[in-house]
Write a protein that holds these residues in place. Structure first.
Motif, PDB file in Angstrom:
ATOM      1  N   HIS A 163      17.884  57.912  14.180  1.00 35.35           N
ATOM      2  CA  HIS A 163      19.197  57.399  14.570  1.00 35.35           C
ATOM      3  C   HIS A 163      19.064  56.269  15.590  1.00 35.35           C
ATOM      4  N   LEU A 164      18.129  56.429  16.528  1.00 38.85           N
ATOM      5  CA  LEU A 164      17.929  55.420  17.572  1.00 38.85           C
ATOM      6  C   LEU A 164      16.963  54.323  17.139  1.00 38.85           C
ATOM      7  N   ARG A 165      16.456  54.416  15.892  1.00 38.90           N
ATOM      8  CA  ARG A 165      15.502  53.460  15.342  1.00 38.90           C
ATOM      9  C   ARG A 165      14.254  53.334  16.225  1.00 38.90           C
ATOM     10  N   LEU A 166      13.747  54.495  16.618  1.00 33.75           N
ATOM     11  CA  LEU A 166      12.542  54.527  17.446  1.00 33.75           C
ATOM     12  C   LEU A 166      11.314  54.601  16.551  1.00 33.75           C
ATOM     13  N   SER A 167      10.293  53.863  16.930  1.00 28.41           N
ATOM     14  CA  SER A 167       9.048  53.881  16.155  1.00 28.41           C
ATOM     15  C   SER A 167       8.032  54.861  16.718  1.00 28.41           C
ATOM     16  N   ILE A 168       8.382  55.570  17.784  1.00 30.56           N
ATOM     17  CA  ILE A 168       7.428  56.485  18.418  1.00 30.56           C
ATOM     18  C   ILE A 168       7.322  57.769  17.621  1.00 30.56           C
ATOM     19  N   ASP A 169       6.240  58.489  17.854  1.00 35.66           N
ATOM     20  CA  ASP A 169       6.033  59.792  17.234  1.00 35.66           C
ATOM     21  C   ASP A 169       7.082  60.760  17.776  1.00 35.66           C
ATOM     22  N   PRO A 170       7.850  61.446  16.909  1.00 39.00           N
ATOM     23  CA  PRO A 170       8.876  62.373  17.417  1.00 39.00           C
ATOM     24  C   PRO A 170       8.290  63.526  18.226  1.00 39.00           C
ATOM     25  N   GLU A 171       6.970  63.741  18.142  1.00 42.78           N
ATOM     26  CA  GLU A 171       6.340  64.813  18.905  1.00 42.78           C
ATOM     27  C   GLU A 171       6.560  64.636  20.397  1.00 42.78           C
ATOM     28  N   SER A 172       6.532  63.390  20.870  1.00 35.52           N
ATOM     29  CA  SER A 172       6.699  63.159  22.306  1.00 35.52           C
ATOM     30  C   SER A 172       8.119  63.486  22.754  1.00 35.52           C
ATOM     31  N   VAL A 173       9.107  63.122  21.933  1.00 34.19           N
ATOM     32  CA  VAL A 173      10.499  63.439  22.266  1.00 34.19           C
ATOM     33  C   VAL A 173      10.710  64.948  22.241  1.00 34.19           C
ATOM     34  N   TRP A 174      10.177  65.602  21.217  1.00 39.86           N
ATOM     35  CA  TRP A 174      10.339  67.054  21.117  1.00 39.86           C
ATOM     36  C   TRP A 174       9.696  67.764  22.300  1.00 39.86           C
ATOM     37  N   ALA A 175       8.487  67.356  22.672  1.00 35.20           N
ATOM     38  CA  ALA A 175       7.789  68.008  23.777  1.00 35.20           C
ATOM     39  C   ALA A 175       8.579  67.872  25.073  1.00 35.20           C
ATOM     40  N   ALA A 176       9.151  66.681  25.311  1.00 36.02           N
ATOM     41  CA  ALA A 176       9.893  66.456  26.550  1.00 36.02           C
ATOM     42  C   ALA A 176      11.152  67.310  26.613  1.00 36.02           C
ATOM     43  N   VAL A 177      11.897  67.371  25.503  1.00 33.53           N
ATOM     44  CA  VAL A 177      13.139  68.148  25.489  1.00 33.53           C
ATOM     45  C   VAL A 177      12.839  69.645  25.499  1.00 33.53           C
ATOM     46  N   HIS A 178      11.852  70.065  24.728  1.00 37.53           N
ATOM     47  CA  HIS A 178      11.492  71.488  24.678  1.00 37.53           C
ATOM     48  C   HIS A 178      11.091  72.000  26.060  1.00 37.53           C
ATOM     49  N   ASP A 179      10.355  71.188  26.830  1.00 32.33           N
ATOM     50  CA  ASP A 179       9.908  71.629  28.152  1.00 32.33           C
ATOM     51  C   ASP A 179      11.087  71.985  29.055  1.00 32.33           C
ATOM     52  N   ILE A 180      12.180  71.216  28.954  1.00 30.79           N
ATOM     53  CA  ILE A 180      13.357  71.518  29.776  1.00 30.79           C
ATOM     54  C   ILE A 180      13.924  72.880  29.404  1.00 30.79           C
ATOM     55  N   ALA A 223      15.081  63.164  29.526  1.00 34.61           N
ATOM     56  CA  ALA A 223      13.841  63.563  28.849  1.00 34.61           C
ATOM     57  C   ALA A 223      13.526  62.618  27.698  1.00 34.61           C
ATOM     58  N   VAL A 224      14.550  62.280  26.921  1.00 40.00           N
ATOM     59  CA  VAL A 224      14.340  61.375  25.777  1.00 40.00           C
ATOM     60  C   VAL A 224      13.888  60.002  26.259  1.00 40.00           C
ATOM     61  N   ARG A 225      14.543  59.472  27.298  1.00 41.30           N
ATOM     62  CA  ARG A 225      14.191  58.129  27.797  1.00 41.30           C
ATOM     63  C   ARG A 225      12.785  58.133  28.396  1.00 41.30           C
ATOM     64  N   THR A 226      12.421  59.227  29.051  1.00 45.72           N
ATOM     65  CA  THR A 226      11.069  59.314  29.606  1.00 45.72           C
ATOM     66  C   THR A 226      10.032  59.349  28.497  1.00 45.72           C
ATOM     67  N   ALA A 227      10.331  60.095  27.437  1.00 43.37           N
ATOM     68  CA  ALA A 227       9.405  60.163  26.307  1.00 43.37           C
ATOM     69  C   ALA A 227       9.274  58.811  25.617  1.00 43.37           C
ATOM     70  N   ILE A 228      10.370  58.078  25.550  1.00 43.68           N
ATOM     71  CA  ILE A 228      10.317  56.738  24.948  1.00 43.68           C
ATOM     72  C   ILE A 228       9.449  55.808  25.794  1.00 43.68           C
ATOM     73  N   ALA A 229       9.604  55.901  27.124  1.00 40.38           N
ATOM     74  CA  ALA A 229       8.849  55.010  28.018  1.00 40.38           C
ATOM     75  C   ALA A 229       7.380  55.416  28.110  1.00 40.38           C
ATOM     76  N   GLN A 230       7.104  56.719  28.008  1.00 41.74           N
ATOM     77  CA  GLN A 230       5.738  57.209  28.152  1.00 41.74           C
ATOM     78  C   GLN A 230       5.419  58.174  27.015  1.00 41.74           C
ATOM     79  N   PRO A 231       5.382  57.698  25.783  1.00 40.44           N
ATOM     80  CA  PRO A 231       5.195  58.611  24.650  1.00 40.44           C
ATOM     81  C   PRO A 231       3.899  59.393  24.704  1.00 40.44           C
ATOM     82  N   HIS A 232       2.835  58.781  25.202  1.00 39.99           N
ATOM     83  CA  HIS A 232       1.555  59.489  25.230  1.00 39.99           C
ATOM     84  C   HIS A 232       1.529  60.532  26.337  1.00 39.99           C
ATOM     85  N   GLY A 233       2.329  60.289  27.384  1.00 43.21           N
ATOM     86  CA  GLY A 233       2.371  61.254  28.475  1.00 43.21           C
ATOM     87  C   GLY A 233       3.003  62.569  28.068  1.00 43.21           C
ATOM     88  N   TYR A 234       3.852  62.547  27.017  1.00 40.37           N
ATOM     89  CA  TYR A 234       4.514  63.769  26.601  1.00 40.37           C
ATOM     90  C   TYR A 234       3.933  64.375  25.327  1.00 40.37           C
TER      91      TYR A 234
END
Length: 453
Positions: A231-248, A299-310
């Protein structure tokens, strides 16, 4: 003051229990299901700029009355999450749906909240043909409610509705006043009981087909985070977004979220002239359980900025019974490493001691009875701790240090006594969490490795 909203009832009504974690897997699976709900609320709230609309007031409140509650303005949906193993399969009877499925508990909470929320149960397996007759009944009643028509039960649905009423009598621990209690020969449901069950069914939904916990680790990102990334047209791996949101959600499900006032006391909280707090004030006391859209957005914005960190790093999983049991209790890797060495040292000590010493075996048995008593005391002292493992590990060491044992063989120091606790853990006589099928857990780890994961 007028009638309370569903949100106010949710926050004002005391809940009868506040259970802690059963196992690490249970909480991880439930946190994942709650995170999926949170991502859906977040996706629905996004405006044209790709940020949550300020007009949307949605949140997830974890571990309040049920596993979580989805809140949108004053509307509330109570959600119960029930993981069913392959060996258990679908719900085969209305009684099992009410009892093991938690529908009876949902009914009790719905009644306690003045019939204001809607209710949903999420689970891994569906319903047998017998229970599907009840499903058709609540689907029809929901259609009537949404069309603002009278809730009329057809002849086709009358028996499953009556059967659910009987099951609620048996398995609901907080029956509404006036209901006939469970008995060996229960009377037929009264008109008032049936009418209340019909109203409950009109707000009930069962969402089946959720992934099993063994598969969730590998499927969750694509199932729940990829739609948002697309939906946001992100090219990052969704794993980083999922990990960030799941942690919360994992933190909130364990009530470990931040509290702005820390442990400061509630000074002058009930001064003369104060009135009943509104929903917003009540929610301030539950901040450690609430996930807002702003939390998810951060969490989503952090994962977008630092995909490898999450992106979660692959973790070495030991498959000894000791390691698996300490991992279930959430002991850190260094403690597990130390425990493995101490258990081996303990085994080596007694192997040498028994060599040519006929009395050594009797001494070892007497010592292990003492160690089991120590472990029992440590368990009783840490039952309320979440997670239990690290607290149990510390308490055992403290009790060993404060309870000297007379007539021990020379060389058997406190470290080796701790090794004895570890060896008893390997024998499934000591636990760092609630008990579970250790062999099945080890098999699941091996199966994951065999699939190249």
């Amino acid at each position: 003051m007028g009638a309370h909203s569903a949100r106010q009832h949710l926050l004002l009504t005391p809940q009868p229990d506040d259970s802690g974690a059963d196992t690490l897997d249970r909480y991880n699976w439930q946190a994942s299901m709650a995170a999926a709900d949170g991502l859906r609320l977040y996706l629905d709230a996004l405006d044209d700029s790709g940020r949550p609309s300020p007009d949307v007031d949605s949140r997830i409140i974890c571990e309040l009355h049920e596993d979580w509650a989805a809140v949108d303005g004053d509307a509330v949906e109570l959600v119960s999450a029930k993981h069913r193993e392959i060996t258990t399969g679908p719900f085969t009877t209305i009684n099992s749906l009410a009892d093991a499925g938690g529908v009876a508990h949902l009914f009790g909470r719905w009644n306690a909240l003045k019939e204001t929320p809607t209710c949903r149960m999420v689970t891994t397996f569906g319903l047998s043909p017998e229970v599907q007759k009840l499903e058709k009944a609540w689907q029809k009643l929901r259609e009537l409610r949404q069309a603002e028509q009278p809730l009329v039960v057809s002849d086709e649905h009358r028996k499953p509705v009556s059967d659910l009423c009987q099951a609620l009598r048996s398995y609901c621990k907080e029956l509404p006043s006036g209901w006939a209690p469970a008995a060996k020969r229960m009377p037929m449901p009264t008109d008032a009981e049936l009418e209340q069950v019909v109203r409950f069914m009109a707000v009930l939904d069962v969402e089946a087909g959720k992934p099993l916990r063994d598969l969730l680790t590998y499927a969750a990102a694509n199932m729940y985070a990829r739609p948002l990334c697309d939906h946001l047209r992100l090219s990052i791996d969704p794993e980083s977004v999922w990990a960030a949101v799941h942690d919360i959600f994992y933190a909130r499900m364990r009530k470990a979220g931040p509290i702005p006032t820390g442990k400061l006391p509630a000074v002058l909280a009930y001064r003369v002239g104060t009135t009943t707090p509104d929903a917003a004030q009540l929610e301030r006391g539950l901040l450690n359980r609430i996930v807002t859209l702003s939390d998810i957005d951060l969490a989503v914005r952090t994962a977008i900025a630092q995909p490898h960190g999450y992106r979660p790093l692959p973790r070495l999983q030991r498959t000894t019974k000791l390691a698996v049991k300490m991992s279930a209790g959430q002991c850190p890797d260094n403690s597990i490493e130390r425990a493995e060495h101490l258990a081996q040292d303990y085994r080596d000590f007694w192997r040498e001691e028994r060599n040519g010493n006929a009395a050594a075996r009797a001494t070892q048995i007497r010592l292990e009875r003492h160690l089991l008593r120590i472990s029992d005391e440590a368990t009783q002292a840490t039952l309320a701790e979440v997670p239990r493992g690290p607290a149990f590990w510390r308490t055992v060491q403290r009790l060993l240090a404060s309870s000297p044992i007379p007539d021990l063989p020379s060389g058997l120091d406190a470290e080796l006594l701790l090794g004895g606790i570890c060896e008893l853990t390997s024998q499934c006589k000591v636990w760092f969490s609630d008990s579970f099928d250790v062999d099945q857990a080890i098999e699941a780890i091996h199966r994951g490795r065999g699939q190249g994961i």
